[in-house]
Scaffold this active site. Structure first.
Site, mmCIF file in Angstrom:
data_model
loop_
_atom_site.group_PDB
_atom_site.id
_atom_site.type_symbol
_atom_site.label_atom_id
_atom_site.label_comp_id
_atom_site.label_asym_id
_atom_site.label_seq_id
_atom_site.Cartn_x
_atom_site.Cartn_y
_atom_site.Cartn_z
ATOM 1 N N SER A 179 -73.102 -65.134 -75.149
ATOM 2 C CA SER A 179 -72.507 -66.393 -75.619
ATOM 3 C C SER A 179 -73.616 -67.218 -76.265
ATOM 4 O O SER A 179 -74.802 -66.996 -75.982
ATOM 5 C CB SER A 179 -71.934 -67.163 -74.430
ATOM 6 O OG SER A 179 -71.560 -68.467 -74.809
ATOM 7 N N TYR A 235 -72.484 -70.821 -65.418
ATOM 8 C CA TYR A 235 -72.046 -69.951 -66.530
ATOM 9 C C TYR A 235 -73.218 -69.675 -67.475
ATOM 10 O O TYR A 235 -73.450 -68.524 -67.873
ATOM 11 C CB TYR A 235 -70.907 -70.642 -67.288
ATOM 12 C CG TYR A 235 -70.338 -69.858 -68.454
ATOM 13 C CD1 TYR A 235 -69.398 -68.850 -68.252
ATOM 14 C CD2 TYR A 235 -70.727 -70.140 -69.770
ATOM 15 C CE1 TYR A 235 -68.862 -68.141 -69.320
ATOM 16 C CE2 TYR A 235 -70.190 -69.436 -70.842
ATOM 17 C CZ TYR A 235 -69.261 -68.441 -70.617
ATOM 18 O OH TYR A 235 -68.727 -67.731 -71.676
#
Ligand SMILES: NC(=O)c1ccc[n+]([C@@H]2O[C@H](COP(=O)([O-])OP(=O)(O)OC[C@H]3O[C@@H](n4cnc5c(N)ncnc54)[C@H](O)[C@@H]3O)[C@@H](O)[C@H]2O)c1
Length: 255
Positions: A140, A153
């Site tokens: 990501s 995360y």
């Protein structure tokens, strides 16, 4: 077709980016194994089978060692080899630094980080024995950018980027290429936080789209990430390993 005779495992293939990768691989001729915790994986497999494409659903919780072992063993029993592993399954839930519990942290790490390493370990063993393969991780832009409510995360995604580089170096002698994609804002279920699709808010449309905070002026589509994953899995990708291919419409190259 370019992926004919290739066997590919895609985790989290029942929804979103994973489903788009499954469909793209199947359309390119691969035998795809959908490793998904939800029954959605069965629907995707059935839909593809009805089109004459090759997909098999194996219900799998990637956070469980027993399920990971079963996934790899069953795939090898059925097809004899694993050519491509895509570590795509992921979860997101916001937590402030003050509210984060040990259980929150462990849950995030077990799905988004631990599973990536330990499933790669199992697949790499098979790939080493068969003379090569591809591992592609879904990282990501959060692998290196900061974001509130997301330390768990982002730490996991930062780890995925580092696993990608370390395994690329360690597995290169076995002809195993390890790469990652780093999506920005992509229109999937994950973009819906607390019932609100963050890519549909007035703020997103004004700030990210109209004001071009995302230079391409829109959120991305799962199929656009799948195209990048397909390239990294294809024969067109030969001399690239340890790379993070950013798929974010330019989000992370400006300020
Ligand atoms: N959507 C985005 O904007 C975005 C941006 C950057 C990175 N990503 C990453 O892309 C990947 C896919 O996310 P998405 O946006 O398609 O989300 P999604 O929620 O639409 O899909 C995730 C899939 O993973 C499955 N899954 C979750 N936990 C699992 C487990 N323990 N075992 C097996 N399967 C499991 C879910 O059931 C679902 O099918 C994730 O790794 C995510 O972190 C998404």
């Amino acid at each position: 077709m370019p992926l004919t005779s290739k066997v590919a495992i895609v985790t989290g293939g029942g929804e979103g980016i994973g489903r788009a990768i499954v469909k793209r691989f199947a359309q390119e001729g691969a035998q795809v194994v959908i490793a998904e915790i939800e029954p959605t994986g069965q629907q995707v497999a059935q839909q593809l089978n009805e089109q004459g494409l090759k997909a098999l659903f194996l219900q799998t919780d990637v956070a469980k060692a027993k399920d990971r072992n079963n996934l790899v063993r069953t795939t090898l029993d059925h097809f004899g080899h694993i050519d491509i592993l895509v570590n795509n399954a992921g979860i997101y839930f916001p937590r402030s630094v003050f509210e984060m519990t040990q259980a929150d942290w462990t849950k995030m790490m077990s799905v988004n980080l631990d599973a990536v390493f330990f499933l790669s370990q199992l697949a790499a063993q098979a790939m080493k024995e068969q003379g090569g393969g591809r591992i592609i991780n879904v990282a990501s832009v959060n692998s290196w950018l900061g974001m509130p409510l997301s330390s768990h995360y982002n730490a996991a995604k930062g780890g995925v980027a580092q696993i990608t580089r370390c395994l690329a170096v360690e597995l290169a002698p076995y002809n195993i290429l390890v790469n990652a994609v780093a999506p920005g804002f992509i229109k999937t279920r994950m973009a819906i936080v607390d019932g609100v699709d963050e890519t549909e808010t007035e703020f997103f449309k004004t700030f990210y789209c109209d004001h071009r905070r995302i230079p391409l002026g829109r959120a991305g589509l799962p199929e656009e990430v799948a195209s990048a994953v397909y390239f990294l899995a294809s024969d067109d990708c030969q001399y690239i390993t340890g790379h993070l291919l950013v798929v974010d419409g330019g989000l992370s190259i400006t300020f």
